[in-house]
Motif scaffolding. Sequence first.
Motif, PDB file in Angstrom:
ATOM      1  N   SER A  54      49.324  48.542  30.818  1.00  0.00           N
ATOM      2  CA  SER A  54      50.564  49.169  30.355  1.00  0.00           C
ATOM      3  C   SER A  54      51.802  48.355  30.749  1.00  0.00           C
ATOM      4  CB  SER A  54      50.682  50.598  30.878  1.00  0.00           C
ATOM      5  OG  SER A  54      50.729  50.602  32.290  1.00  0.00           O
ATOM      6  N   ASN A  55      51.749  47.690  31.919  1.00  0.00           N
ATOM      7  CA  ASN A  55      52.868  46.858  32.364  1.00  0.00           C
ATOM      8  C   ASN A  55      52.613  45.362  32.173  1.00  0.00           C
ATOM      9  OD1 ASN A  55      54.538  48.994  33.277  1.00  0.00           O
ATOM     10  ND2 ASN A  55      53.273  49.165  35.109  1.00  0.00           N
ATOM     11  N   LYS A  56      51.457  45.028  31.576  1.00  0.00           N
ATOM     12  CA  LYS A  56      51.067  43.619  31.363  1.00  0.00           C
ATOM     13  C   LYS A  56      51.192  42.837  32.673  1.00  0.00           C
ATOM     14  CE  LYS A  56      50.667  41.719  27.605  1.00  0.00           C
ATOM     15  NZ  LYS A  56      49.526  41.293  26.826  1.00  0.00           N
ATOM     16  N   GLU A  57      50.488  43.339  33.716  1.00  0.00           N
ATOM     17  CA  GLU A  57      50.561  42.706  35.034  1.00  0.00           C
ATOM     18  C   GLU A  57      49.163  42.559  35.620  1.00  0.00           C
ATOM     19  OE1 GLU A  57      52.659  43.354  39.411  1.00  0.00           O
ATOM     20  OE2 GLU A  57      52.697  44.985  37.960  1.00  0.00           O
ATOM     21  N   ILE A  58      48.930  41.441  36.296  1.00  0.00           N
ATOM     22  CA  ILE A  58      47.693  41.239  37.038  1.00  0.00           C
ATOM     23  C   ILE A  58      48.063  41.156  38.515  1.00  0.00           C
ATOM     24  CG2 ILE A  58      47.792  38.748  36.589  1.00  0.00           C
ATOM     25  CD1 ILE A  58      44.720  38.705  36.853  1.00  0.00           C
ATOM     26  N   ARG A  59      47.361  41.943  39.346  1.00  0.00           N
ATOM     27  CA  ARG A  59      47.562  41.931  40.798  1.00  0.00           C
ATOM     28  C   ARG A  59      46.379  41.199  41.407  1.00  0.00           C
ATOM     29  NH1 ARG A  59      48.540  47.369  39.284  1.00  0.00           N
ATOM     30  NH2 ARG A  59      50.768  47.806  39.253  1.00  0.00           N
ATOM     31  N   PHE A  60      46.659  40.210  42.237  1.00  0.00           N
ATOM     32  CA  PHE A  60      45.642  39.256  42.685  1.00  0.00           C
ATOM     33  C   PHE A  60      45.692  39.067  44.191  1.00  0.00           C
ATOM     34  CE2 PHE A  60      43.976  34.988  43.355  1.00  0.00           C
ATOM     35  CZ  PHE A  60      42.962  34.872  42.421  1.00  0.00           C
ATOM     36  N   THR A  61      44.530  38.995  44.834  1.00  0.00           N
ATOM     37  CA  THR A  61      44.413  38.647  46.245  1.00  0.00           C
ATOM     38  C   THR A  61      43.160  37.792  46.422  1.00  0.00           C
ATOM     39  OG1 THR A  61      44.464  39.502  48.502  1.00  0.00           O
ATOM     40  CG2 THR A  61      43.099  40.702  46.942  1.00  0.00           C
ATOM     41  N   GLU A  62      43.124  37.014  47.491  1.00  0.00           N
ATOM     42  CA  GLU A  62      41.979  36.122  47.705  1.00  0.00           C
ATOM     43  C   GLU A  62      41.755  35.908  49.196  1.00  0.00           C
ATOM     44  OE1 GLU A  62      44.872  32.319  47.021  1.00  0.00           O
ATOM     45  OE2 GLU A  62      43.008  32.352  45.920  1.00  0.00           O
ATOM     46  N   MET A  63      40.542  35.413  49.527  1.00  0.00           N
ATOM     47  CA  MET A  63      40.207  35.132  50.916  1.00  0.00           C
ATOM     48  C   MET A  63      39.057  34.143  50.994  1.00  0.00           C
ATOM     49  SD  MET A  63      38.051  38.524  52.020  1.00  0.00           S
ATOM     50  CE  MET A  63      37.158  37.842  53.386  1.00  0.00           C
TER      51      MET A  63
END
Length: 144
Positions: A54-63
């Motif tokens: 809906s907001n055209k957003e990707i939330r990303f985290t890594e380790m």
Amino acid sequence: MSLVEEIGKIAGEVGADLHESKGVYTLECVVAERKGWLSKRKLLYRAKFSIDESNKEIRFTEMLKESGWGLSSGDADIGPGFGFKKETYKQGLGPREGTIEEQSRLFGENYQYTFDLGKIRNAVEEKAQALGYKFSYHLTGLGL
């Protein structure tokens, strides 16, 4: 092609697995693995992301996760075999940048790897932006 399908192509190019559970996607690949007599060590790269359509957003985290078991010879901090590990990185309020590399000798075999900490994240960010998504990096968790 959807963003998830594009990220799946990126995962395939680096030999990573991509799977989804409850709207959170996990991309994992083994950076290095060393097996010896009665010992095993593994370095795993893991990225997690969610997509807000809906907001055209990707939330990303890594380790990076290092695990191992077994007997070691020599200094317990070095692990089985003798060698060195060099990690060069920068981390402020954003993602970690740099490389991690290790060279060592275990039971007569040379063991080495180099991994660029930002390679996968940068590829995902470029693809997301090309498809019109905002990319946001989170140090821990996904803010869900």
